[in-house]
Write a protein that holds these residues in place. Structure first.
Motif, PDB file in Angstrom:
ATOM      1  N   LEU A  75     -27.428   6.446  -6.196  1.00 31.90           N
ATOM      2  CA  LEU A  75     -25.941   7.554  -6.044  1.00 31.90           C
ATOM      3  C   LEU A  75     -26.547   8.756  -6.840  1.00 31.90           C
ATOM      4  CD1 LEU A  75     -23.113   5.781  -4.597  1.00 31.90           C
ATOM      5  CD2 LEU A  75     -25.205   6.907  -3.484  1.00 31.90           C
ATOM      6  N   ILE A  76     -26.407   8.457  -8.657  1.00 33.77           N
ATOM      7  CA  ILE A  76     -26.019   9.251  -8.997  1.00 33.77           C
ATOM      8  C   ILE A  76     -27.907  10.317  -9.094  1.00 33.77           C
ATOM      9  CG2 ILE A  76     -26.846   9.831 -11.699  1.00 33.77           C
ATOM     10  CD1 ILE A  76     -25.049   8.029 -12.368  1.00 33.77           C
ATOM     11  N   PRO A  77     -28.427   9.859  -9.297  1.00 33.20           N
ATOM     12  CA  PRO A  77     -29.563  10.883  -8.801  1.00 33.20           C
ATOM     13  C   PRO A  77     -30.092  11.671  -7.105  1.00 33.20           C
ATOM     14  CG  PRO A  77     -30.570   8.867  -9.900  1.00 33.20           C
ATOM     15  CD  PRO A  77     -29.256   8.980  -8.969  1.00 33.20           C
ATOM     16  N   LEU A  78     -29.141  10.856  -6.252  1.00 32.24           N
ATOM     17  CA  LEU A  78     -29.138  11.578  -4.972  1.00 32.24           C
ATOM     18  C   LEU A  78     -28.232  13.048  -4.826  1.00 32.24           C
ATOM     19  CD1 LEU A  78     -29.837  11.551  -2.099  1.00 32.24           C
ATOM     20  CD2 LEU A  78     -28.073   9.904  -1.786  1.00 32.24           C
ATOM     21  N   PHE A  79     -27.205  12.765  -6.042  1.00 30.39           N
ATOM     22  CA  PHE A  79     -25.578  13.563  -6.034  1.00 30.39           C
ATOM     23  C   PHE A  79     -26.845  14.526  -6.645  1.00 30.39           C
ATOM     24  CE2 PHE A  79     -22.721  15.391  -8.667  1.00 30.39           C
ATOM     25  CZ  PHE A  79     -21.930  15.630  -7.777  1.00 30.39           C
ATOM     26  N   ILE A  80     -27.005  14.757  -7.848  1.00 25.23           N
ATOM     27  CA  ILE A  80     -28.273  16.110  -8.470  1.00 25.23           C
ATOM     28  C   ILE A  80     -29.142  16.167  -7.509  1.00 25.23           C
ATOM     29  CG2 ILE A  80     -29.543  16.418 -10.711  1.00 25.23           C
ATOM     30  CD1 ILE A  80     -27.962  13.716 -12.457  1.00 25.23           C
ATOM     31  N   LEU A  81     -29.535  16.214  -6.538  1.00 21.86           N
ATOM     32  CA  LEU A  81     -30.739  17.006  -6.172  1.00 21.86           C
ATOM     33  C   LEU A  81     -29.728  17.449  -4.955  1.00 21.86           C
ATOM     34  CD1 LEU A  81     -33.508  16.830  -4.592  1.00 21.86           C
ATOM     35  CD2 LEU A  81     -32.981  14.847  -3.739  1.00 21.86           C
ATOM     36  N   ILE A  82     -28.733  16.579  -4.337  1.00 24.20           N
ATOM     37  CA  ILE A  82     -28.021  17.582  -2.780  1.00 24.20           C
ATOM     38  C   ILE A  82     -27.114  18.399  -3.569  1.00 24.20           C
ATOM     39  CG2 ILE A  82     -25.836  16.534  -1.843  1.00 24.20           C
ATOM     40  CD1 ILE A  82     -26.913  14.486  -1.330  1.00 24.20           C
ATOM     41  N   VAL A  83     -26.169  18.215  -4.913  1.00 27.91           N
ATOM     42  CA  VAL A  83     -25.719  19.683  -5.106  1.00 27.91           C
ATOM     43  C   VAL A  83     -26.511  20.703  -5.738  1.00 27.91           C
ATOM     44  CG1 VAL A  83     -24.596  20.212  -6.978  1.00 27.91           C
ATOM     45  CG2 VAL A  83     -24.071  18.157  -6.002  1.00 27.91           C
ATOM     46  N   PHE A  84     -27.758  20.658  -6.607  1.00 30.92           N
ATOM     47  CA  PHE A  84     -28.717  21.830  -7.281  1.00 30.92           C
ATOM     48  C   PHE A  84     -30.086  22.260  -6.174  1.00 30.92           C
ATOM     49  CE2 PHE A  84     -27.526  20.018 -11.076  1.00 30.92           C
ATOM     50  CZ  PHE A  84     -26.983  21.205 -11.674  1.00 30.92           C
ATOM     51  N   GLY A  85     -29.922  20.891  -5.417  1.00 36.86           N
ATOM     52  CA  GLY A  85     -31.498  21.976  -3.957  1.00 36.86           C
ATOM     53  C   GLY A  85     -30.773  21.920  -3.424  1.00 36.86           C
ATOM     54  N   SER A  86     -29.906  22.801  -3.102  1.00 34.33           N
ATOM     55  CA  SER A  86     -29.099  23.374  -2.151  1.00 34.33           C
ATOM     56  C   SER A  86     -29.632  24.590  -2.608  1.00 34.33           C
ATOM     57  CB  SER A  86     -27.790  23.340  -1.471  1.00 34.33           C
ATOM     58  OG  SER A  86     -26.639  23.469  -2.850  1.00 34.33           O
ATOM     59  N   SER A  87     -29.591  25.290  -3.184  1.00 37.50           N
ATOM     60  CA  SER A  87     -30.247  26.375  -3.349  1.00 37.50           C
ATOM     61  C   SER A  87     -31.147  27.515  -4.896  1.00 37.50           C
ATOM     62  CB  SER A  87     -28.426  26.763  -5.398  1.00 37.50           C
ATOM     63  OG  SER A  87     -29.270  26.092  -6.180  1.00 37.50           O
ATOM     64  N   ILE A  88     -31.841  26.075  -4.027  1.00 35.58           N
ATOM     65  CA  ILE A  88     -33.972  25.662  -5.213  1.00 35.58           C
ATOM     66  C   ILE A  88     -33.850  26.334  -3.108  1.00 35.58           C
ATOM     67  CG2 ILE A  88     -33.454  24.678  -6.698  1.00 35.58           C
ATOM     68  CD1 ILE A  88     -34.613  22.462  -4.920  1.00 35.58           C
ATOM     69  N   SER A  89     -35.272  26.834  -4.016  1.00 37.81           N
ATOM     70  CA  SER A  89     -36.529  27.494  -2.412  1.00 37.81           C
ATOM     71  C   SER A  89     -37.210  25.991  -2.364  1.00 37.81           C
ATOM     72  CB  SER A  89     -37.113  28.201  -3.002  1.00 37.81           C
ATOM     73  OG  SER A  89     -38.246  28.257  -3.728  1.00 37.81           O
ATOM     74  N   PRO A  90     -37.866  25.977  -0.638  1.00 32.66           N
ATOM     75  CA  PRO A  90     -38.362  24.849  -0.552  1.00 32.66           C
ATOM     76  C   PRO A  90     -40.153  24.667  -1.487  1.00 32.66           C
ATOM     77  CG  PRO A  90     -38.078  26.480   1.426  1.00 32.66           C
ATOM     78  CD  PRO A  90     -37.407  26.935   0.405  1.00 32.66           C
ATOM     79  N   GLY A  91     -40.466  25.828  -1.866  1.00 29.78           N
ATOM     80  CA  GLY A  91     -41.584  25.456  -2.615  1.00 29.78           C
ATOM     81  C   GLY A  91     -41.564  25.151  -4.639  1.00 29.78           C
ATOM     82  N   ASP A  92     -39.880  24.819  -3.961  1.00 31.43           N
ATOM     83  CA  ASP A  92     -39.757  24.574  -5.717  1.00 31.43           C
ATOM     84  C   ASP A  92     -40.487  22.882  -6.144  1.00 31.43           C
ATOM     85  OD1 ASP A  92     -37.806  24.197  -8.418  1.00 31.43           O
ATOM     86  OD2 ASP A  92     -37.226  22.534  -7.586  1.00 31.43           O
ATOM     87  N   THR A  93     -40.925  23.364  -8.162  1.00 32.77           N
ATOM     88  CA  THR A  93     -42.117  21.862  -8.331  1.00 32.77           C
ATOM     89  C   THR A  93     -40.910  21.054  -9.482  1.00 32.77           C
ATOM     90  OG1 THR A  93     -43.014  23.339  -9.526  1.00 32.77           O
ATOM     91  CG2 THR A  93     -43.813  22.926  -7.154  1.00 32.77           C
ATOM     92  N   VAL A  94     -39.631  21.192 -10.030  1.00 33.17           N
ATOM     93  CA  VAL A  94     -39.174  21.188 -10.760  1.00 33.17           C
ATOM     94  C   VAL A  94     -38.522  19.955 -10.593  1.00 33.17           C
ATOM     95  CG1 VAL A  94     -37.521  21.941 -13.113  1.00 33.17           C
ATOM     96  CG2 VAL A  94     -39.423  23.424 -12.102  1.00 33.17           C
TER      97      VAL A  94
END
Length: 231
Positions: free
Chosen positions: A23-42
């Protein structure tokens, strides 16, 4: 072995640490992933490294040290199921846990967030396997020298946070002081994150991060085997 695997799988599924590892990595991904571009590589490589790091530095040493502390490994030595069998089953299940956490991250990133997922299977698999092997080796060494499960837990957490910072998992490596970013390249988590970012950028993982992970996997595993105690 089948019965042992079934029992250990049930115990692992009930362990709160296993759930938090997912859950912890998934939470980080969802929280910060909503503001990144589809081509983000980081972001996605970072969360994958976080997931494997949590399994290797928390789940592996805590579980094995607790088993030794409770005398489970000693008692198994008197049965047809040898302690080494339990160790092997545990490593396989912990690997499956890391694989599940990373698979869920990839699925959510590609379907919900529309993030880029590389199509190069072989470079991604090589980076993942070497990174996991390096982190598990450190976890085994902690389990080998820790007096009990609580100590293994504490040492794992104490190592995880500075290692995660140096690896660029708490702050992008580009924003870190140059000397710290350079040091982070020679940590297993830093090399893992860097090799994953290479794959996400469409390139093959660099020889340096692959070599760093392989060196940790071999050298630290040998040290863990030398110091490991069944009781």
């Amino acid at each position: 072995m089948a019965k042992l695997t079934t029992v250990e799988l049930k115990l692992l599924a009930r362990e709160p640490g296993s759930i938090f590892t997912i859950l912890i990595p998934l939470f980080i991904l969802i929280v910060f992933g909503s503001s990144i571009s589809p081509g983000d590589t980081v972001l996605l490589p970072m969360t994958l490294a976080i997931a494997v790091g949590l399994v290797g530095l928390y789940q592996v040493p805590t579980t094995l040290a607790t088993y030794r502390e409770r005398g489970i490994l000693r008692r198994l030595s008197t049965t047809p199921v040898r302690p080494g069998s339990l160790l092997g089953v545990q490593l396989i299940l912990q690997f499956m846990l890391a694989l599940t956490a990373c698979g869920l991250l990839l699925a959510v990133a590609s379907t919900v967030l529309g993030a880029h997922v590389p199509s190069q299977v072989v470079p991604l698999a090589a980076a993942f396997l070497l990174g996991t092997a390096a982190m598990f080796a450190i976890g085994l060494l902690i389990a080998a020298v820790a007096a009990n499960g609580r100590t293994a837990n504490g040492v794992g957490v104490m190592l995880y946070f500075p290692m995660a910072y140096l690896a660029g998992l708490m702050q992008p490596a580009e924003m870190m002081p140059l000397i710290l970013a350079r040091i982070g390249e020679f940590t297993p988590l830093g090399a893992f994150r860097e090799s994953l970012q290479d794959v996400w950028a469409g390139a093959s993982p660099g020889l340096l991060p692959l070599g760093v992970m392989a060196a940790y996997a071999v050298v630290v595993s040998l040290a863990a085997a030398k110091f490991f105690r069944w009781e």
